[in-house]
Each structure stands twice: as C-alpha cells, then as structure tokens.
Design a protein around this motif. Structure first.
Motif, PDB file in Angstrom:
ATOM      1  N   UNK A  49      58.032  39.819  23.088  1.00  0.00           N
ATOM      2  CA  UNK A  49      58.014  40.830  24.133  1.00  0.00           C
ATOM      3  C   UNK A  49      59.416  41.346  24.428  1.00  0.00           C
ATOM      4  N   UNK A  50      60.410  40.581  24.015  1.00  0.00           N
ATOM      5  CA  UNK A  50      61.822  40.939  24.079  1.00  0.00           C
ATOM      6  C   UNK A  50      62.490  40.150  22.963  1.00  0.00           C
ATOM      7  N   UNK A  51      63.687  40.536  22.529  1.00  0.00           N
ATOM      8  CA  UNK A  51      64.312  39.832  21.404  1.00  0.00           C
ATOM      9  C   UNK A  51      64.375  38.319  21.620  1.00  0.00           C
ATOM     10  N   UNK A  52      63.703  37.580  20.725  1.00  0.00           N
ATOM     11  CA  UNK A  52      63.713  36.128  20.775  1.00  0.00           C
ATOM     12  C   UNK A  52      62.813  35.512  21.818  1.00  0.00           C
ATOM     13  N   UNK A  53      62.065  36.330  22.544  1.00  0.00           N
ATOM     14  CA  UNK A  53      61.224  35.834  23.631  1.00  0.00           C
ATOM     15  C   UNK A  53      59.783  36.270  23.451  1.00  0.00           C
ATOM     16  N   UNK A  54      58.858  35.428  23.872  1.00  0.00           N
ATOM     17  CA  UNK A  54      57.440  35.760  23.860  1.00  0.00           C
ATOM     18  C   UNK A  54      56.834  35.330  25.179  1.00  0.00           C
ATOM     19  N   UNK A  55      55.607  35.760  25.429  1.00  0.00           N
ATOM     20  CA  UNK A  55      54.938  35.456  26.691  1.00  0.00           C
ATOM     21  C   UNK A  55      54.025  34.241  26.546  1.00  0.00           C
ATOM     22  N   UNK A  56      54.101  33.365  27.518  1.00  0.00           N
ATOM     23  CA  UNK A  56      53.195  32.227  27.617  1.00  0.00           C
ATOM     24  C   UNK A  56      52.487  32.332  28.962  1.00  0.00           C
ATOM     25  N   UNK A  57      51.165  32.283  28.934  1.00  0.00           N
ATOM     26  CA  UNK A  57      50.387  32.452  30.151  1.00  0.00           C
ATOM     27  C   UNK A  57      49.576  31.198  30.439  1.00  0.00           C
ATOM     28  N   UNK A  58      49.689  30.708  31.667  1.00  0.00           N
ATOM     29  CA  UNK A  58      48.814  29.653  32.160  1.00  0.00           C
ATOM     30  C   UNK A  58      47.667  30.313  32.896  1.00  0.00           C
ATOM     31  N   UNK A  59      46.454  29.927  32.533  1.00  0.00           N
ATOM     32  CA  UNK A  59      45.247  30.538  33.091  1.00  0.00           C
ATOM     33  C   UNK A  59      44.390  29.456  33.741  1.00  0.00           C
ATOM     34  N   UNK A  60      43.923  29.714  34.956  1.00  0.00           N
ATOM     35  CA  UNK A  60      42.980  28.816  35.619  1.00  0.00           C
ATOM     36  C   UNK A  60      41.738  29.620  35.975  1.00  0.00           C
ATOM     37  N   UNK A  61      40.561  29.054  35.681  1.00  0.00           N
ATOM     38  CA  UNK A  61      39.313  29.785  35.909  1.00  0.00           C
ATOM     39  C   UNK A  61      38.278  28.855  36.536  1.00  0.00           C
ATOM     40  N   UNK A  62      37.647  29.354  37.581  1.00  0.00           N
ATOM     41  CA  UNK A  62      36.536  28.675  38.250  1.00  0.00           C
ATOM     42  C   UNK A  62      35.281  29.488  37.969  1.00  0.00           C
ATOM     43  N   UNK A  63      34.547  29.091  36.912  1.00  0.00           N
ATOM     44  CA  UNK A  63      33.318  29.803  36.544  1.00  0.00           C
ATOM     45  C   UNK A  63      32.178  29.363  37.456  1.00  0.00           C
ATOM     46  N   UNK A  64      31.490  30.348  38.042  1.00  0.00           N
ATOM     47  CA  UNK A  64      30.355  30.051  38.918  1.00  0.00           C
ATOM     48  C   UNK A  64      29.022  30.463  38.311  1.00  0.00           C
ATOM     49  N   UNK A  65      29.004  31.599  37.621  1.00  0.00           N
ATOM     50  CA  UNK A  65      27.756  32.106  37.042  1.00  0.00           C
ATOM     51  C   UNK A  65      28.075  32.595  35.638  1.00  0.00           C
ATOM     52  N   UNK A  66      27.692  31.798  34.639  1.00  0.00           N
ATOM     53  CA  UNK A  66      28.169  31.983  33.275  1.00  0.00           C
ATOM     54  C   UNK A  66      27.105  31.439  32.337  1.00  0.00           C
ATOM     55  N   UNK A  67      26.860  32.105  31.217  1.00  0.00           N
ATOM     56  CA  UNK A  67      25.882  31.604  30.242  1.00  0.00           C
ATOM     57  C   UNK A  67      26.230  30.210  29.741  1.00  0.00           C
ATOM     58  N   UNK A  68      27.504  29.821  29.839  1.00  0.00           N
ATOM     59  CA  UNK A  68      27.915  28.492  29.384  1.00  0.00           C
ATOM     60  C   UNK A  68      27.987  27.478  30.521  1.00  0.00           C
ATOM     61  N   UNK A  69      27.567  27.876  31.727  1.00  0.00           N
ATOM     62  CA  UNK A  69      27.480  26.921  32.820  1.00  0.00           C
ATOM     63  C   UNK A  69      28.428  27.203  33.958  1.00  0.00           C
ATOM     64  N   UNK A  70      28.403  26.303  34.938  1.00  0.00           N
ATOM     65  CA  UNK A  70      29.270  26.326  36.117  1.00  0.00           C
ATOM     66  C   UNK A  70      30.345  25.273  35.876  1.00  0.00           C
ATOM     67  N   UNK A  71      31.575  25.715  35.610  1.00  0.00           N
ATOM     68  CA  UNK A  71      32.621  24.762  35.219  1.00  0.00           C
ATOM     69  C   UNK A  71      34.000  25.334  35.519  1.00  0.00           C
ATOM     70  N   UNK A  72      35.007  24.496  35.389  1.00  0.00           N
ATOM     71  CA  UNK A  72      36.393  24.901  35.578  1.00  0.00           C
ATOM     72  C   UNK A  72      37.133  24.817  34.247  1.00  0.00           C
ATOM     73  N   UNK A  73      38.234  25.580  34.160  1.00  0.00           N
ATOM     74  CA  UNK A  73      38.937  25.706  32.883  1.00  0.00           C
ATOM     75  C   UNK A  73      40.417  25.968  33.129  1.00  0.00           C
TER      76      UNK A  73
END
Length: 232
Positions: A49-73
């Motif tokens: 994203x800039x010379x010598x640097x890239x983006x790292x993203x931390x993601x937190x998800x609280x799924x409530x209504x999902x075909x794969x269930x009710x879970x956290x990630x």
C-alpha cells in the motif's frame, strides 16, 4: 443451473451461503511487507500500500443470523494477488480465522479453504465500543476493543477472496453490505492487547502491539454472502 450444495455434519449448505445479520469491527494496520509475506503462502504476493508496507487487518465478527450458524469469529487478513500476476484482481487472504463453533469451522474449511479452527471467543458490548477476546489452546492471543456506533450504510458490494484448498490456489466472491456503520481514521478508541500465544507473537513481530492502526470500522448490522470457490 443447479445451486451448488454441500453436506456438513448432516446439514445441507447451499451456495451462496447467506449472512442475514451480524456485527463486525476491524482495525487496520500498516506493517512491513516482507514480514507479512512470510506468513502468506508462496501462491500469493502481498500487495504494497506504500513502499515496503502492506495492510494487515484484524477482524472481529459476531454472527447472529447466518446459514453457517450463530457464532463468533476473529480474522487476521492481508491483501494479496496471485503470485507473479501484478495485474490480477486485488483480494483478501485470511491468515488465521478462529471461530467458536464446529459446524462453521468444518463448512468454512471444506467449502472455501478458510483456515478456521475452533477456539474460545468472547464478545462484550458497551454503548460506544465492542471488545473481543480470543483464547487458543488455553493461551491468551488478543483482546481487541474498537469504537462502536455510526449511522452510515454500505450498498451490497462484491469483493474477491483468495484461499488454498488442498494446497491449490482458489478464488471466491463474497458480497458485503451493512447498516449502522462508521469508519474512524487513526487509532482513536482502538485498544489491542496481545497475549502469550504463538499467534500473538507473530502479530507482535509485525509491530501491531506498538503501532497505531490507520483506521477502524464498525458495522452494527452487516449482511452478505459467500459464493463458490474456483481454481485459479
């Protein structure tokens, strides 16, 4: 054309798998690209994203209504392209994806190649923040607090994800939209505590313990879908 489907633990999962309601938060950091590349399979190149640097993203998800269930990630995500293809579409590569339910773990791994494992994840909400704690193998990995709130919305937008399935590079399309959203530049309101697990040490080696994030984001009501995976 018939809709692809998979049987996971005796349940049928149709593709696309639909997320009807979830809350999600992110904290994005700029990290050393060479250090990040060491965590990414040789099939993919991290994108600077800039010379010598890239983006790292931390993601937190609280799924409530999902075909794969009710879970956290919890996700650790880098932006990549297929190796040696600088003109290919930019996409996300998920380095780690702990969840706290076995069904979504098995489905995510078998269908898309997501690196899911079943771990301890706990969410706590305040009026203006959300906190997620991740424990793996009895060891504290991280506790992340992000600002919560916002009145923005996002139209359903398609994006590309890259994974490995049995060592073979694949790509898939996912769609995401949401309501009750905000993006906060800089690290205001973000608190990241890293523990003593090996994954925490890897994040520490990227500089996440001392660096301020370049932005955080929150969606109170995220929606989306995950499509079929295809070989590159």
């Amino acid at each position: 054309m018939s809709t692809p489907s998979y049987v996971i633990q005796g349940q049928t999962v149709n593709i696309p798998a639909i997320v009807r309601d979830a809350s999600s938060g992110t904290a994005m950091y700029m990290v050393d690209a060479a250090a990040a590349q060491k965590l990414v399979p040789q099939a993919f190149d991290v994108v600077e994203a800039a010379p010598g640097l890239t983006q790292c993203t931390l993601v937190i998800v609280d799924y409530r209504d999902n075909d794969l269930g009710d879970y956290d990630e919890v996700g650790v995500v880098f932006f990549v392209r297929p190796a040696g293809q600088p003109d290919a579409e930019l996409g996300s590569y998920i380095y780690k994806l702990p969840v706290n339910q076995s069904f979504t773990c098995e489905a995510g791994f078998q269908i898309w190649g997501f690196p899911k494992t079943v771990e301890e994840i706990d969410f706590a909400y305040a009026d203006d923040s959300a906190t997620c704690k991740l424990v793996m193998g009895g060891q504290h990995v991280l506790t992340l607090t992000v600002p919560r709130g916002g009145e923005g919305s996002t139209e359903d937008t398609a994006a590309t994800g890259y994974t490995l399935i049995e060592g073979v590079p694949h790509h898939n399309e996912f769609v995401r939209g949401g309501e009750g959203e905000q993006t906060v530049p800089g690290g205001e309101g973000v608190v990241l505590e890293l523990g003593d697990h090996a994954l925490a040490e890897e994040l520490r080696s990227l500089g996440l313990e001392t660096a301020a994030p370049i932005l955080s984001a929150w969606s109170e009501h995220m929606r989306g879908s995950f499509g079929q995976s295809f070989k590159l």
